[in-house]
Enzyme design. Sequence first.
Site, PDB file in Angstrom:
ATOM      1  N   HIS A 182      -5.102   1.019  -4.715  1.00 25.82           N
ATOM      2  CA  HIS A 182      -5.425   1.901  -3.595  1.00 25.82           C
ATOM      3  C   HIS A 182      -4.580   1.531  -2.378  1.00 25.82           C
ATOM      4  O   HIS A 182      -3.938   0.476  -2.345  1.00 25.82           O
ATOM      5  CB  HIS A 182      -6.920   1.843  -3.260  1.00 25.82           C
ATOM      6  CG  HIS A 182      -7.419   0.473  -2.910  1.00 25.82           C
ATOM      7  ND1 HIS A 182      -7.578  -0.533  -3.838  1.00 25.82           N
ATOM      8  CD2 HIS A 182      -7.791  -0.085  -1.723  1.00 25.82           C
ATOM      9  CE1 HIS A 182      -8.018  -1.621  -3.255  1.00 25.82           C
ATOM     10  NE2 HIS A 182      -8.161  -1.378  -1.957  1.00 25.82           N
ATOM     11  N   HIS A 216      -2.403  -1.840  -3.310  1.00 31.45           N
ATOM     12  CA  HIS A 216      -2.845  -3.141  -3.806  1.00 31.45           C
ATOM     13  C   HIS A 216      -4.140  -2.968  -4.588  1.00 31.45           C
ATOM     14  O   HIS A 216      -4.809  -1.935  -4.494  1.00 31.45           O
ATOM     15  CB  HIS A 216      -3.102  -4.117  -2.644  1.00 31.45           C
ATOM     16  CG  HIS A 216      -4.247  -3.720  -1.770  1.00 31.45           C
ATOM     17  ND1 HIS A 216      -4.195  -2.640  -0.892  1.00 31.45           N
ATOM     18  CD2 HIS A 216      -5.517  -4.239  -1.654  1.00 31.45           C
ATOM     19  CE1 HIS A 216      -5.347  -2.524  -0.272  1.00 31.45           C
ATOM     20  NE2 HIS A 216      -6.174  -3.465  -0.716  1.00 31.45           N
ATOM     21  N   ASP A 231      -7.840  -5.197  -5.093  1.00 31.67           N
ATOM     22  CA  ASP A 231      -8.582  -6.243  -4.382  1.00 31.67           C
ATOM     23  C   ASP A 231      -8.760  -7.464  -5.291  1.00 31.67           C
ATOM     24  O   ASP A 231      -9.060  -7.316  -6.473  1.00 31.67           O
ATOM     25  CB  ASP A 231      -9.958  -5.732  -3.955  1.00 31.67           C
ATOM     26  CG  ASP A 231      -9.870  -4.667  -2.872  1.00 31.67           C
ATOM     27  OD1 ASP A 231      -8.804  -4.543  -2.239  1.00 31.67           O
ATOM     28  OD2 ASP A 231     -10.872  -3.950  -2.667  1.00 31.67           O
ATOM     29  N   LYS A 275     -14.477  -7.474   6.151  1.00 29.69           N
ATOM     30  CA  LYS A 275     -13.241  -7.208   6.886  1.00 29.69           C
ATOM     31  C   LYS A 275     -13.431  -5.902   7.648  1.00 29.69           C
ATOM     32  O   LYS A 275     -13.902  -4.922   7.085  1.00 29.69           O
ATOM     33  CB  LYS A 275     -12.051  -7.076   5.927  1.00 29.69           C
ATOM     34  CG  LYS A 275     -10.705  -6.873   6.616  1.00 29.69           C
ATOM     35  CD  LYS A 275      -9.626  -6.597   5.579  1.00 29.69           C
ATOM     36  CE  LYS A 275      -8.248  -6.483   6.220  1.00 29.69           C
ATOM     37  NZ  LYS A 275      -7.260  -5.898   5.287  1.00 29.69           N
TER      38      LYS A 275
END
Length: 334
Positions: A276, A220, A222, A201
Amino acid sequence: MTDQERVQAISSVSTDTIPPEFIRPETEQPGLTTFEDRAGEVPVVDFSNPDEKTLVGFIADASSRWGLFQVVNHKIPSEVITKLQQVGREFFELPQEEKRVYAKPAGSKSVEGYGTKLAKEMEGKKGWVDHLFHKIWPPSAINYQFWPKNPPSYREANKDYAKHLHGVVSKLLRTLSLGLGLEGDELKKAVGGEDLVYNLKINYYPPCPRPDLALGVPAHTDMSALTILVPNDVQGLQAFQDGQWYDVKYIPNALIIHIGDQIEIVSNGKYKAVLHRSTVNKDKTRMSWPVFLEPPPDLVVGPHPKPLSEENPPKYKTKKFSDYVYCKLNKIPQ
């Protein structure tokens, strides 16, 4: 999605305000919630340390306490990383009509493509970021429809980076496996083995007139097994530790390693997926290149049986990775 809704387009016309949908609640605003004390330094790991036992202990401790660490001396040549960053930056500097060719198709269940919105956001809030997603490994998973043809060296740079990542990935997974008391190859097998998918990404965070009020990406964890991230030199990544948000200091040529949800699950919670978020800058464009190392969609992931016992019962459900992803993106409790 119209071009006017791209954050890059909004940034180009914003002067001293931002649209209300980008203003975070006070409990999330970085201007109010960033901890300025430098005491919580994120661990930095020298990957060239010849003493594997010491390396295992250091990485296991960082993964248990922070779920995040930076790796230096990782053997990926600096020119390979520089080239990856250069072609990514050049793509986002293209005219909008050229970027639009790679837009995520309407109704697609895949994350691949050029876009702005990813997961559902509560209260209709938006992140100050545009992105490009595409898989870079294994070759059978690659869809070149989403690999830009311009700049001309884009594909070569991404293939070269993917090739150099393999050594880092293998060493990380071996080290984390040994840290759980498993054989060196067992953790890698548990998250996909040679079928592990590398999903790149590129995050593009253009200048924001009110960086104190907005976030690039909200808090959030991962959903990957691991995330290996290359940042540019504009500060922006923050990690949550001991009830505080800390800046993750930029170190030239370091790789930032995130423990993802799948490693937390396989380790039965010994390793923590890092919470994070990304902040933005008033004057500079921040970019980052995370590669999400993901199990193949049909792989069933759960706590590894070997460390389990009456004293350490399974804390997580076992489920197909594709089902996990669907629930996470749609905010459905796991």
